[in-house]
Motif scaffolding. Structure first.
Motif, PDB file in Angstrom:
ATOM      1  N   ASN A 101     -21.506 -19.446  27.974  1.00  0.00           N
ATOM      2  CA  ASN A 101     -20.893 -18.988  26.713  1.00  0.00           C
ATOM      3  C   ASN A 101     -19.886 -17.901  27.036  1.00  0.00           C
ATOM      4  OD1 ASN A 101     -20.224 -18.340  24.129  1.00  0.00           O
ATOM      5  ND2 ASN A 101     -22.330 -18.084  23.396  1.00  0.00           N
ATOM      6  N   ILE A 102     -18.750 -18.316  27.598  1.00  0.00           N
ATOM      7  CA  ILE A 102     -17.794 -17.357  28.126  1.00  0.00           C
ATOM      8  C   ILE A 102     -17.202 -16.448  27.049  1.00  0.00           C
ATOM      9  CG2 ILE A 102     -15.935 -19.079  28.094  1.00  0.00           C
ATOM     10  CD1 ILE A 102     -16.359 -16.047  30.483  1.00  0.00           C
ATOM     11  N   GLU A 103     -17.010 -16.974  25.842  1.00  0.00           N
ATOM     12  CA  GLU A 103     -16.426 -16.124  24.783  1.00  0.00           C
ATOM     13  C   GLU A 103     -17.391 -15.002  24.405  1.00  0.00           C
ATOM     14  OE1 GLU A 103     -13.288 -16.181  23.969  1.00  0.00           O
ATOM     15  OE2 GLU A 103     -13.151 -17.830  25.402  1.00  0.00           O
ATOM     16  N   GLU A 104     -18.660 -15.313  24.361  1.00  0.00           N
ATOM     17  CA  GLU A 104     -19.673 -14.290  24.062  1.00  0.00           C
ATOM     18  C   GLU A 104     -19.751 -13.280  25.198  1.00  0.00           C
ATOM     19  OE1 GLU A 104     -22.445 -12.484  21.601  1.00  0.00           O
ATOM     20  OE2 GLU A 104     -21.142 -14.179  21.161  1.00  0.00           O
ATOM     21  N   VAL A 105     -19.676 -13.778  26.436  1.00  0.00           N
ATOM     22  CA  VAL A 105     -19.708 -12.901  27.611  1.00  0.00           C
ATOM     23  C   VAL A 105     -18.538 -11.922  27.575  1.00  0.00           C
ATOM     24  CG1 VAL A 105     -19.377 -12.857  30.132  1.00  0.00           C
ATOM     25  CG2 VAL A 105     -21.009 -14.434  29.121  1.00  0.00           C
ATOM     26  N   LYS A 106     -17.340 -12.444  27.299  1.00  0.00           N
ATOM     27  CA  LYS A 106     -16.149 -11.582  27.267  1.00  0.00           C
ATOM     28  C   LYS A 106     -16.246 -10.528  26.175  1.00  0.00           C
ATOM     29  CE  LYS A 106     -12.998 -14.966  27.432  1.00  0.00           C
ATOM     30  NZ  LYS A 106     -11.739 -15.698  27.538  1.00  0.00           N
ATOM     31  N   LYS A 107     -16.885 -10.922  25.067  1.00  0.00           N
ATOM     32  CA  LYS A 107     -17.047  -9.971  23.952  1.00  0.00           C
ATOM     33  C   LYS A 107     -17.927  -8.793  24.359  1.00  0.00           C
ATOM     34  CE  LYS A 107     -19.155 -11.286  20.094  1.00  0.00           C
ATOM     35  NZ  LYS A 107     -19.426 -12.105  18.891  1.00  0.00           N
ATOM     36  N   ASN A 108     -18.914  -9.075  25.230  1.00  0.00           N
ATOM     37  CA  ASN A 108     -19.879  -8.040  25.623  1.00  0.00           C
ATOM     38  C   ASN A 108     -19.612  -7.436  26.991  1.00  0.00           C
ATOM     39  OD1 ASN A 108     -21.828  -8.057  23.359  1.00  0.00           O
ATOM     40  ND2 ASN A 108     -22.007 -10.216  23.918  1.00  0.00           N
ATOM     41  N   ASN A 109     -18.608  -7.951  27.704  1.00  0.00           N
ATOM     42  CA  ASN A 109     -18.321  -7.454  29.048  1.00  0.00           C
ATOM     43  C   ASN A 109     -16.872  -6.946  29.091  1.00  0.00           C
ATOM     44  OD1 ASN A 109     -17.302  -7.465  31.800  1.00  0.00           O
ATOM     45  ND2 ASN A 109     -19.220  -8.438  32.384  1.00  0.00           N
ATOM     46  N   PRO A 110     -16.685  -5.621  29.042  1.00  0.00           N
ATOM     47  CA  PRO A 110     -15.330  -5.066  28.980  1.00  0.00           C
ATOM     48  C   PRO A 110     -14.469  -5.436  30.189  1.00  0.00           C
ATOM     49  CG  PRO A 110     -16.980  -3.374  28.539  1.00  0.00           C
ATOM     50  CD  PRO A 110     -17.720  -4.581  28.999  1.00  0.00           C
ATOM     51  N   THR A 111     -15.092  -5.586  31.369  1.00  0.00           N
ATOM     52  CA  THR A 111     -14.328  -5.913  32.582  1.00  0.00           C
ATOM     53  C   THR A 111     -13.740  -7.314  32.500  1.00  0.00           C
ATOM     54  OG1 THR A 111     -15.767  -4.469  33.882  1.00  0.00           O
ATOM     55  CG2 THR A 111     -14.459  -6.082  35.097  1.00  0.00           C
ATOM     56  N   LEU A 112     -14.571  -8.304  32.165  1.00  0.00           N
ATOM     57  CA  LEU A 112     -14.088  -9.675  32.080  1.00  0.00           C
ATOM     58  C   LEU A 112     -13.138  -9.858  30.898  1.00  0.00           C
ATOM     59  CD1 LEU A 112     -17.246 -11.777  33.041  1.00  0.00           C
ATOM     60  CD2 LEU A 112     -15.382 -10.985  34.503  1.00  0.00           C
ATOM     61  N   LYS A 113     -13.387  -9.138  29.827  1.00  0.00           N
ATOM     62  CA  LYS A 113     -12.479  -9.184  28.668  1.00  0.00           C
ATOM     63  C   LYS A 113     -11.090  -8.685  29.086  1.00  0.00           C
ATOM     64  CE  LYS A 113     -12.226  -7.604  23.829  1.00  0.00           C
ATOM     65  NZ  LYS A 113     -11.063  -6.720  23.784  1.00  0.00           N
ATOM     66  N   PHE A 114     -11.062  -7.547  29.779  1.00  0.00           N
ATOM     67  CA  PHE A 114      -9.790  -6.976  30.246  1.00  0.00           C
ATOM     68  C   PHE A 114      -9.081  -7.942  31.205  1.00  0.00           C
ATOM     69  CE2 PHE A 114      -7.414  -4.795  33.560  1.00  0.00           C
ATOM     70  CZ  PHE A 114      -6.562  -3.977  32.827  1.00  0.00           C
ATOM     71  N   ALA A 115      -9.831  -8.481  32.167  1.00  0.00           N
ATOM     72  CA  ALA A 115      -9.235  -9.385  33.153  1.00  0.00           C
ATOM     73  C   ALA A 115      -8.670 -10.626  32.472  1.00  0.00           C
ATOM     74  CB  ALA A 115     -10.272  -9.771  34.204  1.00  0.00           C
ATOM     75  N   SER A 116      -9.402 -11.180  31.504  1.00  0.00           N
ATOM     76  CA  SER A 116      -8.946 -12.353  30.779  1.00  0.00           C
ATOM     77  C   SER A 116      -7.676 -12.048  29.989  1.00  0.00           C
ATOM     78  CB  SER A 116     -10.056 -12.840  29.838  1.00  0.00           C
ATOM     79  OG  SER A 116      -9.614 -13.930  29.072  1.00  0.00           O
ATOM     80  N   GLU A 117      -7.647 -10.898  29.340  1.00  0.00           N
ATOM     81  CA  GLU A 117      -6.472 -10.496  28.562  1.00  0.00           C
ATOM     82  C   GLU A 117      -5.241 -10.290  29.449  1.00  0.00           C
ATOM     83  OE1 GLU A 117      -8.878  -8.197  24.951  1.00  0.00           O
ATOM     84  OE2 GLU A 117      -7.977  -7.034  26.581  1.00  0.00           O
ATOM     85  N   HIS A 118      -5.484 -10.057  30.748  1.00  0.00           N
ATOM     86  CA  HIS A 118      -4.377  -9.898  31.690  1.00  0.00           C
ATOM     87  C   HIS A 118      -4.140 -11.177  32.510  1.00  0.00           C
ATOM     88  CE1 HIS A 118      -4.796  -5.752  30.470  1.00  0.00           C
ATOM     89  NE2 HIS A 118      -3.609  -5.531  30.995  1.00  0.00           N
ATOM     90  N   GLY A 119      -4.615 -12.297  31.970  1.00  0.00           N
ATOM     91  CA  GLY A 119      -4.231 -13.600  32.504  1.00  0.00           C
ATOM     92  C   GLY A 119      -5.113 -14.177  33.590  1.00  0.00           C
ATOM     93  N   MET A 120      -6.230 -13.534  33.922  1.00  0.00           N
ATOM     94  CA  MET A 120      -7.070 -14.065  34.995  1.00  0.00           C
ATOM     95  C   MET A 120      -7.875 -15.274  34.517  1.00  0.00           C
ATOM     96  SD  MET A 120      -9.872 -12.151  37.466  1.00  0.00           S
ATOM     97  CE  MET A 120      -8.718 -11.580  38.715  1.00  0.00           C
ATOM     98  N   GLU A 121      -7.875 -16.302  35.350  1.00  0.00           N
ATOM     99  CA  GLU A 121      -8.717 -17.478  35.131  1.00  0.00           C
ATOM    100  C   GLU A 121     -10.015 -17.279  35.913  1.00  0.00           C
ATOM    101  OE1 GLU A 121      -8.671 -22.291  36.113  1.00  0.00           O
ATOM    102  OE2 GLU A 121      -6.829 -21.113  36.343  1.00  0.00           O
ATOM    103  N   PHE A 122     -11.162 -17.582  35.301  1.00  0.00           N
ATOM    104  CA  PHE A 122     -12.452 -17.371  35.954  1.00  0.00           C
ATOM    105  C   PHE A 122     -13.027 -18.670  36.510  1.00  0.00           C
ATOM    106  CE2 PHE A 122     -12.643 -14.007  32.505  1.00  0.00           C
ATOM    107  CZ  PHE A 122     -12.245 -12.982  33.348  1.00  0.00           C
ATOM    108  N   HIS A 123     -13.703 -18.533  37.633  1.00  0.00           N
ATOM    109  CA  HIS A 123     -14.459 -19.639  38.231  1.00  0.00           C
ATOM    110  C   HIS A 123     -15.836 -19.073  38.562  1.00  0.00           C
ATOM    111  CE1 HIS A 123     -15.294 -23.267  40.488  1.00  0.00           C
ATOM    112  NE2 HIS A 123     -15.588 -22.557  41.569  1.00  0.00           N
ATOM    113  N   PHE A 124     -16.837 -19.429  37.771  1.00  0.00           N
ATOM    114  CA  PHE A 124     -18.180 -18.873  37.929  1.00  0.00           C
ATOM    115  C   PHE A 124     -18.978 -19.718  38.918  1.00  0.00           C
ATOM    116  CE2 PHE A 124     -16.754 -17.548  33.737  1.00  0.00           C
ATOM    117  CZ  PHE A 124     -17.024 -16.191  33.762  1.00  0.00           C
TER     118      PHE A 124
END
Length: 302
Positions: free
Chosen positions: A89-112
């Motif tokens: 649930n990446i959208e929920e994770v980003k909502k609760n994780n400031p680091t991943l939210k910031f990285a996503s907002e700056h264009g980073m693509e994640f591979h878990f």
């Protein structure tokens, strides 16, 4: 900028304590991450890469800094993140994780990836698999440490810092302290404060250093590892900020300063010693840590 630390717990000890505010180098590519990425980005551009790929945990300073650097210098960024359960649930994770939210907002693509798979991240097989999925990329190691990163960290110290007897720095992967050891003068002692348990970093640092006599690691102040923290550490970080206006992160600089102050209080350093502390940044991690502290009903970091 170098700032003297006037802290009530050590005023009677006759030791002068200063901090080099590397955290103020850049608002997002902070501290040692700025230094480590500098020559890697230049090399990636020189080789014609348009993508950076790197590794980290879900609260990694390095992940946030690489995303910001890619955004600013026109690289696509891919973050290989430890913990495949986060992908559910990446959208929920980003909502609760400031680091991943910031990285996503700056264009980073994640591979878990799973934790067991993550442990194989340096293998040729694993890298080849990533190339199949993402195409050609410039690989930045976890934590950013490689020869180019060490070269960047050699620029932390300059001639104005020759006045100091002791240089102290927090350690994650060993790149920052390696650069500092290489540029420290003969009369200076470099002390590293690892954020992880164990003495394995000695060998990692020796790969990069040209001197072997002027440094040592103090492994007594890791508080159990990266995400581990205690009420005493939180109290210390908040008290030091109240008295000095210097913010510290709970994973690296907070633990290091706690250790330095404890050593000063116990007369480890002789009177008249001048200590320079390197503030390596990492302040983006405070918000995420405060979420964890709130869940544990512990005091928050100011």
């Amino acid at each position: 900028m170098i700032q003297q630390i006037h802290f009530s717990e050590i005023t009677s000890k006759g030791v002068s304590l200063f901090i080099k505010r590397e955290d103020e180098l850049h608002p997002f590519i902070s501290g040692n991450k700025f230094r480590k990425l500098k020559y890697n980005l230049l090399e990636a551009k020189k080789q014609g890469f348009s993508k950076l790929l790197t590794f980290g945990g879900a609260y990694s300073n390095h992940i946030a800094a690489t995303a910001a650097a890619g955004f600013e210098f026109n690289f696509k960024t891919i973050g290989v993140i430890r913990g495949d359960e986060l992908a559910a649930n990446i959208e929920e994770v980003k909502k609760n994780n400031p680091t991943l939210k910031f990285a996503s907002e700056h264009g980073m693509e994640f591979h878990f990836v799973s934790r067991s798979e993550y442990r194989t991240k340096n293998s040729t097989q694993f890298i080849d698999k990533l190339k199949e999925e993402f195409g050609n990329f410039y690989l930045v190691p976890e934590g950013g440490t490689n020869n180019l990163a060490v070269k960047g960290c050699e620029e932390i110290l300059n001639e104005n810092d020759n006045q100091f007897d002791v240089i102290c720095v927090a350690i994650g992967t060993g790149g920052t302290i390696s650069g500092i050891i290489n540029s420290a003068k003969q009369h200076q002692k470099v002390i590293g404060f690892p954020a992880l348990k164990g003495d394995f970093l000695q060998d990692e640092i020796r790969k990069y250093v040209q001197k072997n006599q002027n440094w040592n690691l103090n492994t007594n102040y890791h508080f159990g590892g990266y995400a581990k923290i205690s009420e005493a550490l939180i109290t210390f970080i908040n008290k030091l900020k109240t008295e000095t206006k210097i913010p510290l992160d709970p994973v690296y600089t907070g633990k290091m300063l706690y250790g330095i102050v404890d050593l000063i209080k116990n007369d480890y350093f002789s009177r008249g010693t001048k200590i320079l502390v390197i503030h390596t940044g990492g302040l983006q991690g405070i918000e995420g840590m405060n979420k964890l502290l709130k869940n544990r009903k512990l005091p928050l970091i100011n």
